[in-house]
Design an enzyme around this catalytic site. Structure first.
Site: not given
Ligand code: GDP
Length: 138
Positions: A58, A92, A86, A116, A103, A10
Site C-alpha cells: 500500500f 487503522t 491512539r 494519523h 476513524r 489527513k
Molecule cells: P496507523 O498507525 O494506524 O496509521 O497504521 P500504520 O502505521 O500501519 O499505517 C500507516 C497508514 O497507512 C494507515 O494509517 C493507512 O492510511 C495506511 N494503511 C495501513 N494499512 C493499509 C492497508 O492494508 N492498505 C492500504 N491501502 N492502506 C493502509
C-alpha cells in the site's frame, strides 16, 4: 507523565470539511495544541514520513493519498499523549473502530482513515522533529 505526540488530519478529512470537528474532539479529550500548521506534503516528505512502510503493497497508494491535498499537522501534549490519541483515533481500519472514535466518525477505509497519530513515544519525538523546530513547540 506529560508526553507529546504528533498528529496529522489527513487529506480526506480536511477535504470533507472535518478539520474543526476533529480539532474539537482532540481538545475536548484534554490535549493541548502546542503547534499547528496546514500544509500540502511534497512527495518526498510523504515518502520519508512513511519510510517504514516502503516496499509494502500500500506504500505507493498511501504516498499518493497523503499528497492529494492539504493536511493539518500538529504537536499535542497531555498525560500519556501517544496512547490516549491512539484511543481517540481508533484502529487503522475504520470498519473495526469503536463508536465515537475519529476513524469511526470520519474515516472511509483502511487507507483513507482521517487521522494519523504517532505509535510510540520514540516515534513521536522523531515525527515532531520531522515537522516542527524546537522553537515552534511552545
Ligand atoms: P496507523 O498507525 O494506524 O496509521 O497504521 P500504520 O502505521 O500501519 O499505517 C500507516 C497508514 O497507512 C494507515 O494509517 C493507512 O492510511 C495506511 N494503511 C495501513 N494499512 C493499509 C492497508 O492494508 N492498505 C492500504 N491501502 N492502506 C493502509
Amino acid at each position: 507523565m506529560l508526553e507529546r505526540t504528533l498528529s496529522i488530519i489527513k487529506p480526506d478529512a480536511v477535504a470533507a470539511g472535518c478539520t474543526g470537528k476533529i480539532l474539537a474532539m482532540i481538545e475536548e479529550a484534554g490535549f493541548r495544541i502546542l503547534a499547528l500548521r496546514m500544509q500540502r506534503l511534497r512527495r518526498e516528505q510523504a515518502e520519508q514520513f512513511y519510510e517504514v512502510h516502503r516496499g509494502k503493497h500500500f506504500y505507493e497508494s498511501l504516498v499518493r493519498f497523503m499528497t492529494e491535498g492539504p493536511v493539518v499537522v500538529m504537536a499535542l501534549e497531555r498525560e500519556d499523549a501517544v496512547a490516549r490519541l491512539r484511543d481517540l483515533m481508533g484502529p487503522t481500519d475504520p470498519a473495526k473502530a469503536g463508536e465515537g472514535t475519529v476513524r469511526k466518525l470520519y474515516g472511509t477505509n483502511i487507507e483513507r482513515n482521517a487521522i494519523h497519530g504517532s505509535d510510540a513515544p520514540e516515534t513521536a519525538e522523531r515525527e515532531l522533529r520531522f515537522f516542527f523546530s524546537t522553537s515552534e513547540l511552545v
